[in-house]
Design an enzyme around this catalytic site. Sequence first.
Site: not given
Length: 715
Positions: A253-254
């Site tokens: 995920d970012c």
Amino acid sequence: MSEEKYYSVNFNTEKCDEYRKMAEELVSKMTLEEKCLQTLNWAPAIDRLNVKAYNWWNEALHGVARAGVATVFPQAVTLACSFDEDLAERVGDAVSTEGRAKYNNQQKHGDTDIYKGLTFWAPNINIFRDPRWGRGHETFGEDPYLTSRMGTRYIQGIQGHDETYLKAAACTKHFAVHSGPEDIRHSFDAQADPKDMSETYLYAFQKCIENTQVEAVMGAYNRVNGEPACGSKTLLKDILRDKFGFKGHVTSDCWAIQDFFKGHMVCETPLEAVALAMNNGCDLNCGNLFQNLQTAVEQGLVSEERVNEACVNLFTTRFKLGIMDGQTSPYDGLTLADADNAANRQLNLAASMASMVLLKNDNNILPLKKDSLKTLGVVGPNADNRRALVGNYEGTSSRYETVLLGLQDYLKDDVRILYSEGCHLYKERVENLGVENDRMAEAKGIYELSDVVICCIGLDSGLEGEEGDQGNAYASGDKKDLNLPGLQEKVLEAAYASGKPVIVVLLAGSAINLASAKEKAAAIVYAGYPGAMGGTALAKLLFGEADFSGHLPVTFYESTEELPSFTDYKMAGRTYRYMTKKAQYPFGYGLNYTNFDLADVKAEGDIKSDNVVLKAKLSNTGKIDSAAVLQAYVASGVAGAPRYQLKSFKKVALKAGETTEVSIALSRDAFEIVNEKGEFFVNDGEYTVYLGLSQPDEESVRLVGKAPAAIKIKA
């Protein structure tokens, strides 16, 4: 479009092997620096090898997002209300067609920016275990089986039906055990025992991987039983690769990998975080931290062989998409004319109409009759709120049909519509210089003049959504409780006090306490976040051009007081499978204008032979064409197991007066339960199978007016 198109086609195994060999050959020609940079979501071009720049980050939760105009379909949890997996695939297919069309245009004009690729980070198949979670509307609801089926078919729609090229690449997220709280996700350790892991948190991931050959999996921000999800050997190696047999690529995920040393404190330096993620199977970094990957290799923290493996996984996807140098695909001819077109607008309208849920209809006040109305009051902060149509991770529609606009377009000059915002969505006043409740006088005046009042209340993605989303007004996107925010309840109470029939329309992506409406409103509609054509869809349903056929994919609770702590990931006491108190509106519940009868229910076959088939006669005994959602629940009676679990469903369209034979197959795994070690097994005893129009709980039976058929089956 023919139904046959939506029959699953598996990607050709030999082509997969061929693309992997092509990826291996390409990667073998790269320098270490070039390979390391390819593991960033903003992968740069390698001109000497004719490799174009590519940004892996794109979104398509319910339409192509953040890249200009595209069809904005109902939000995921709203689409789940349809209980129609064929519809989920049709929507996914339309989304990937638009994605390809936009990609082709962007490539033509040299645009390789973020949100411009063909790797869509959707669907979100986390379980909506707690109604306070702000991102719950991104999911397909609280049930693992429903989630697995809607997710499977959406993925198949996204990835397409060609055996040699993907139309787009889907991604199941967030692996794993993520469903809030949002404000502590960067440091939170979600503790889940093996039973809950297998039975609830991993079930949909496993089924989607087995059923679809999904191309990507995204890790979660949180830790899971002590390990950060994006660097978890247990999750990414032992479970995902070894147990589930996943063959695609894994993305973080970012900026999740920086949480390893900033939030989770499981390591001390960026280099250690990079090594932990890469060594445990994370191939792609959404963010910047893998800029340190070359240094990690040079210092012996990561092997170059592991970097090679990550790059091969990534380039295999690009070859499967047919976007590498010299490749052509069946989708190259799509243009912007194939996006936001009439066919997709019609599909969007149909999806919205199929997904709205009728919760209450006292004395059959609905459908409304145009010729019996002179004045219709439309009041509430969500009556003309575009944001309440679409939820988050949304694209840009070329037209937004709010409830107000939909009713105005539908009724034209035949019925006078009087409109008031009623109150702000969550503040105490609409005008900053006004007094508290500064729209109440206007609302009361409209109530007095109206024959019927439609009150549009609820939330929007400025109140519930992802931590850090711009404009979230509450607890980093989570809800503090289940009550309507601001002065909305006062607007409703004034409407009830007027003595006029009140139709409550709830636009929200999660459960809200509707106690006052359940008692005092004439009708209640849960519209969810119905997409850009939601207002038109609602108008057609309210006036009987079609019937409601949606059912709730989540439980509506009375309050959060009956729920375990938000940070408690044990499933005991949560969702319809484990709750002990009466629901306000139960999972699987929804009304129709028409009446459906189920008769001659029987079961054939047996569990051991993996062949149980439920058969029945389904009749539409009313006066309107409609669709019934048949639901099959299985109860084992074993202590500690769920009360019962949804194990099959089928949406059946019937004309008024029509009867049809229906059959629902239950495979052996429909009867599996999970022991404390997380192992699936079939109990050597008697099961109860319920088949009907709702789950078999007492409140559903009371609300629907009939109980599902119950059949005993021995293992």
